[in-house]
Design a protein around this motif. Sequence first.
Motif, PDB file in Angstrom:
ATOM      1  N   ARG A  62       0.717  -1.349   0.157  1.00 36.31           N
ATOM      2  CA  ARG A  62      -0.170   0.021  -0.148  1.00 36.31           C
ATOM      3  C   ARG A  62       0.736   1.292   0.091  1.00 36.31           C
ATOM      4  NH1 ARG A  62      -4.166  -0.567   4.545  1.00 36.31           N
ATOM      5  NH2 ARG A  62      -5.067   1.324   3.646  1.00 36.31           N
ATOM      6  N   LEU A  63       1.843   1.383   0.855  1.00 39.19           N
ATOM      7  CA  LEU A  63       2.771   2.487   0.770  1.00 39.19           C
ATOM      8  C   LEU A  63       3.502   2.597  -0.623  1.00 39.19           C
ATOM      9  CD1 LEU A  63       4.374   1.900   4.309  1.00 39.19           C
ATOM     10  CD2 LEU A  63       2.694   3.565   3.509  1.00 39.19           C
ATOM     11  N   SER A  64       3.928   1.594  -1.101  1.00 42.31           N
ATOM     12  CA  SER A  64       4.464   1.686  -2.488  1.00 42.31           C
ATOM     13  C   SER A  64       3.479   2.033  -3.552  1.00 42.31           C
ATOM     14  CB  SER A  64       5.022   0.342  -3.047  1.00 42.31           C
ATOM     15  OG  SER A  64       6.218  -0.154  -2.090  1.00 42.31           O
ATOM     16  N   THR A  65       2.356   1.843  -3.588  1.00 43.37           N
ATOM     17  CA  THR A  65       1.157   2.251  -4.288  1.00 43.37           C
ATOM     18  C   THR A  65       1.130   3.680  -4.314  1.00 43.37           C
ATOM     19  OG1 THR A  65       0.063   0.170  -4.145  1.00 43.37           O
ATOM     20  CG2 THR A  65      -1.235   1.964  -4.933  1.00 43.37           C
ATOM     21  N   VAL A  66       0.993   4.202  -3.162  1.00 43.09           N
ATOM     22  CA  VAL A  66       0.643   5.567  -2.955  1.00 43.09           C
ATOM     23  C   VAL A  66       2.093   6.499  -3.324  1.00 43.09           C
ATOM     24  CG1 VAL A  66      -1.089   5.508  -1.189  1.00 43.09           C
ATOM     25  CG2 VAL A  66       1.167   5.706  -0.425  1.00 43.09           C
ATOM     26  N   ALA A  67       2.943   5.715  -3.203  1.00 45.93           N
ATOM     27  CA  ALA A  67       4.407   6.244  -3.737  1.00 45.93           C
ATOM     28  C   ALA A  67       4.420   6.522  -5.022  1.00 45.93           C
ATOM     29  CB  ALA A  67       5.553   5.674  -2.918  1.00 45.93           C
ATOM     30  N   GLY A  68       3.835   5.246  -5.735  1.00 50.40           N
ATOM     31  CA  GLY A  68       3.973   5.336  -7.324  1.00 50.40           C
ATOM     32  C   GLY A  68       2.805   6.292  -7.774  1.00 50.40           C
ATOM     33  N   ARG A  69       1.703   6.534  -6.875  1.00 48.97           N
ATOM     34  CA  ARG A  69       0.807   7.702  -7.658  1.00 48.97           C
ATOM     35  C   ARG A  69       1.466   9.108  -7.426  1.00 48.97           C
ATOM     36  NH1 ARG A  69      -4.583   7.630  -4.816  1.00 48.97           N
ATOM     37  NH2 ARG A  69      -5.229   8.915  -6.828  1.00 48.97           N
ATOM     38  N   ALA A  70       2.404   9.151  -6.498  1.00 47.56           N
ATOM     39  CA  ALA A  70       2.922  10.525  -6.363  1.00 47.56           C
ATOM     40  C   ALA A  70       4.262  10.537  -7.001  1.00 47.56           C
ATOM     41  CB  ALA A  70       3.370  10.605  -4.697  1.00 47.56           C
ATOM     42  N   GLY A  71       4.529   9.810  -7.850  1.00 44.46           N
ATOM     43  CA  GLY A  71       5.871   9.847  -8.682  1.00 44.46           C
ATOM     44  C   GLY A  71       7.268   9.618  -7.966  1.00 44.46           C
ATOM     45  N   LEU A  83      10.437  20.848  -8.167  1.00 47.23           N
ATOM     46  CA  LEU A  83      10.550  19.922  -9.015  1.00 47.23           C
ATOM     47  C   LEU A  83      11.020  20.601 -10.328  1.00 47.23           C
ATOM     48  CD1 LEU A  83       7.055  18.007  -8.562  1.00 47.23           C
ATOM     49  CD2 LEU A  83       9.512  17.406  -7.919  1.00 47.23           C
ATOM     50  N   ASP A  84      11.571  20.015 -11.132  1.00 39.22           N
ATOM     51  CA  ASP A  84      11.747  20.610 -12.698  1.00 39.22           C
ATOM     52  C   ASP A  84      10.676  20.675 -13.254  1.00 39.22           C
ATOM     53  OD1 ASP A  84      11.379  18.337 -14.271  1.00 39.22           O
ATOM     54  OD2 ASP A  84      13.224  17.459 -13.452  1.00 39.22           O
ATOM     55  N   VAL A  85      10.615  21.481 -14.624  1.00 38.03           N
ATOM     56  CA  VAL A  85       9.375  21.801 -15.035  1.00 38.03           C
ATOM     57  C   VAL A  85       8.720  20.706 -15.818  1.00 38.03           C
ATOM     58  CG1 VAL A  85       8.615  23.167 -17.486  1.00 38.03           C
ATOM     59  CG2 VAL A  85      10.623  24.114 -15.866  1.00 38.03           C
ATOM     60  N   ARG A  86       9.396  19.593 -16.298  1.00 39.80           N
ATOM     61  CA  ARG A  86       9.040  18.448 -16.817  1.00 39.80           C
ATOM     62  C   ARG A  86       8.016  17.606 -15.734  1.00 39.80           C
ATOM     63  NH1 ARG A  86      13.798  17.669 -20.507  1.00 39.80           N
ATOM     64  NH2 ARG A  86      12.847  18.214 -22.481  1.00 39.80           N
ATOM     65  N   ALA A  87       8.800  17.538 -14.403  1.00 37.70           N
ATOM     66  CA  ALA A  87       8.085  16.846 -13.463  1.00 37.70           C
ATOM     67  C   ALA A  87       7.059  17.674 -12.908  1.00 37.70           C
ATOM     68  CB  ALA A  87       9.189  16.760 -12.172  1.00 37.70           C
ATOM     69  N   GLU A  88       7.064  18.976 -12.939  1.00 36.42           N
ATOM     70  CA  GLU A  88       5.815  19.527 -12.564  1.00 36.42           C
ATOM     71  C   GLU A  88       4.711  19.372 -13.371  1.00 36.42           C
ATOM     72  OE1 GLU A  88       4.743  24.146 -11.323  1.00 36.42           O
ATOM     73  OE2 GLU A  88       6.381  23.736 -12.528  1.00 36.42           O
ATOM     74  N   ALA A  89       5.191  19.439 -14.697  1.00 37.79           N
ATOM     75  CA  ALA A  89       4.000  19.282 -15.660  1.00 37.79           C
ATOM     76  C   ALA A  89       3.234  17.881 -15.621  1.00 37.79           C
ATOM     77  CB  ALA A  89       4.628  19.579 -17.131  1.00 37.79           C
ATOM     78  N   ASP A  90       4.200  17.097 -15.516  1.00 33.81           N
ATOM     79  CA  ASP A  90       3.742  15.445 -15.304  1.00 33.81           C
ATOM     80  C   ASP A  90       2.770  15.426 -14.092  1.00 33.81           C
ATOM     81  OD1 ASP A  90       3.761  12.648 -15.765  1.00 33.81           O
ATOM     82  OD2 ASP A  90       4.797  12.594 -13.814  1.00 33.81           O
TER      83      ASP A  90
END
Length: 171
Positions: free
Chosen positions: A24-33, A92-99
């Motif tokens: 579950r922790l890994s899942t929320v981490a994935g959703r957050a990038g 965050l860099d521009v690409r990470a922010e846009a993502d």
Amino acid sequence: ELPARDNIGFGAIELLQEGGNDERLSTVAGRAGADGILQRLPNGLDTVLSRRFAGGTDLSGGQWQRIALARALAAVAAGARVLVLDEPTAHLDVRAEADLYDRFLDLTHGLTTIVISHRFSTVRRADRIVVLQDGRITEDGSHTELVAAGGQYAQLFHLQAMHYRDGSGAV
């Protein structure tokens, strides 16, 4: 200066108390990038996020923001219905922010979300924008409404947008 597990799990403390919630922790981490961050940690969720401890590691500002977002999403997974995010993409860099903002509506579907930001690329996507000056609300509306009104929001939006205009003058 605690393990990644605790830094994410504090969003839903019951995940830490119950044990066995790494998936579950890994899942929320994935959703957050933040899944890539966890994969690169020497001891995964058990890695202490500080170099002051043996086997610990430091994170960049952007990595910490992903971990903090994972913590917030853990709270949502546990039933939180309101998120308050203060400059959630400042490091965050521009690409990470846009993502992140491309996925933001999916991440926050069904929630009341308050985002505090000085970046107009962020706030222009909001349903409702509230401009504060000296602790008072001076403007309130959608991006389109506030730009049309020509007030402080419009002035600041156009000032920031100047840096992103192409040769045609379009934003």
